[in-house]
Design a protein around this motif. Structure first.
Motif, short mmCIF file in Angstrom:
data_model
loop_
_atom_site.label_atom_id
_atom_site.label_comp_id
_atom_site.label_asym_id
_atom_site.label_seq_id
_atom_site.Cartn_x
_atom_site.Cartn_y
_atom_site.Cartn_z
N UNK A 163 3.35 9.66 3.32
CA UNK A 163 4.31 9.34 2.25
C UNK A 163 5.70 9.10 2.81
N UNK A 164 6.09 9.92 3.78
CA UNK A 164 7.42 9.74 4.39
C UNK A 164 7.52 8.41 5.11
N UNK A 165 6.46 8.04 5.83
CA UNK A 165 6.46 6.76 6.53
C UNK A 165 6.49 5.61 5.53
N UNK A 228 -4.94 3.87 0.96
CA UNK A 228 -5.18 5.31 0.80
C UNK A 228 -6.41 5.79 1.58
N UNK A 229 -7.43 4.96 1.68
CA UNK A 229 -8.64 5.35 2.42
C UNK A 229 -8.32 5.50 3.91
N UNK A 252 -3.84 1.79 12.88
CA UNK A 252 -4.14 0.92 11.75
C UNK A 252 -3.51 1.42 10.45
N UNK A 253 -3.43 2.73 10.26
CA UNK A 253 -2.81 3.24 9.03
C UNK A 253 -1.36 2.82 8.93
N UNK A 254 -0.60 3.00 10.00
CA UNK A 254 0.80 2.59 9.99
C UNK A 254 0.92 1.09 9.77
N UNK A 259 2.07 -3.74 6.27
CA UNK A 259 1.54 -4.95 5.63
C UNK A 259 1.64 -4.86 4.12
N UNK A 260 1.25 -3.72 3.57
CA UNK A 260 1.32 -3.53 2.12
C UNK A 260 2.75 -3.63 1.61
#
Length: 292
Positions: A163-165, A228-229, A252-254, A259-260
């Protein structure tokens, strides 16, 4: 590649190694000795591969991880001393412009006003324009590797860190949106880089084995379902997703958060993946200056 003016910059041979220097910066922003050793080893391997293939001319360049390292001058000097290669350090604006050039040449003039997004290991490049030189271009310190190392130490990451990122990324991108919106809405939005390619693949795009000319798209709706996944998956589980390499699964999460945020803040519902990126832009610019 077999380089001559007017040719497509498609490689006759490809040699790759994953350095991920943006993840190796220490608390002072310097590339540690292990990272410099790895960089030198990779440069030597590339020189050997080039020699084996009879390459006549090499275009060595470095991007954000080296450019923004606090010990960049020392790193460049040591690379030059031990390999004989003088790396050309591209500015952030140059990265954005050259990536934009590659996308323009790939899609052609019929694409109209282009908005190009590129997520690297150390930075996010955004460029917009009608011609081969963008009207607006920016480089932000929002690379997937850099953010992962700085913000997401856990595996899987702590939800509070995610959430912070997310807040940080959106605040950084939001500062630049106005510089682009004054030029009007783009006719075509495209993205380059492994991060976007992997995100498109896990949301249903064609495999890379199906070739360069298959159209691949990424929609914001599909991406919003996956972010979220990805945030709850450990690295190993992410590496088992279609199209995700083990070496890049950790960041990939970051990358997905960047991207989003970019698609949301620029009002992009759908974008197309461009097979060409910075490497091709560097080659195209060099070809433009070769004698005919």
């Amino acid at each position: 590649m077999d380089a001559h003016p007017g040719a497509r910059p498609l490689p006759a041979h490809s040699h790759k190694a994953e350095l991920r220097l943006a993840e190796l910066l220490d608390g002072h922003g310097a590339i540690g000795s292990d990272g410099v050793d790895r960089l030198i080893a990779v440069v030597m391997e590339a020189l050997e591969a080039a020699e084996d293939k009879g390459v006549e001319d090499v275009l060595p360049f470095a991007t954000s991880a080296v450019r923004e390292a606090s010990n960049a001058d020392e790193v460049l000097a040591r690379v030059a001393e031990e390999t004989g290669v003088r790396l050309q350090v591209l500015s952030g604006a140059d990265e954005a412009r050259l990536t934009f050039l590659a996308a323009r040449r790939w899609f052609g003039w019929s694409a109209g006003k282009l908005l190009v997004l590129d997520i690297g290991g150390g930075s996010l490049e955004i460029a917009y324009g009608m011609d081969e030189e963008p009207d607006a271009a920016v480089s932000l310190p929002l690379g997937a590797g850099r953010l992962t190392a700085s913000w997401l130490p856990g595996d899987p990451p702590d939800p509070a860190d995610v959430r912070a990122l997310r807040r940080h990324v959106r605040a950084e991108i939001a500062r630049s949106v106005g510089d682009f919106s004054r030029h009007g809405a783009p006719d075509h939005v495209v993205a380059t880089s492994k991060t976007f390619k992997q995100l498109a693949r896990i949301t249903g795009a064609a495999r890379s084995a199906e070739g360069l000319y298959v159209q691949r798209r990424l929609t914001r709706r599909a991406l919003e379902e996956w972010v979220p996944k990805l945030g709850t998956m450990p690295t190993q589980e992410r590496s088992e997703l279609p199209g995700v390499s083990e070496g890049r699964a950790g960041q990939l999460t970051a990358g997905a958060l960047v991207a989003e945020a970019a698609m949301d803040l620029f009002g992009v519902d759908q974008l197309e993946i461009c097979p060409w990126a910075l490497r091709e832009g560097v080659i195209l610019r060099r070809l433009d200056h070769l004698p005919t």
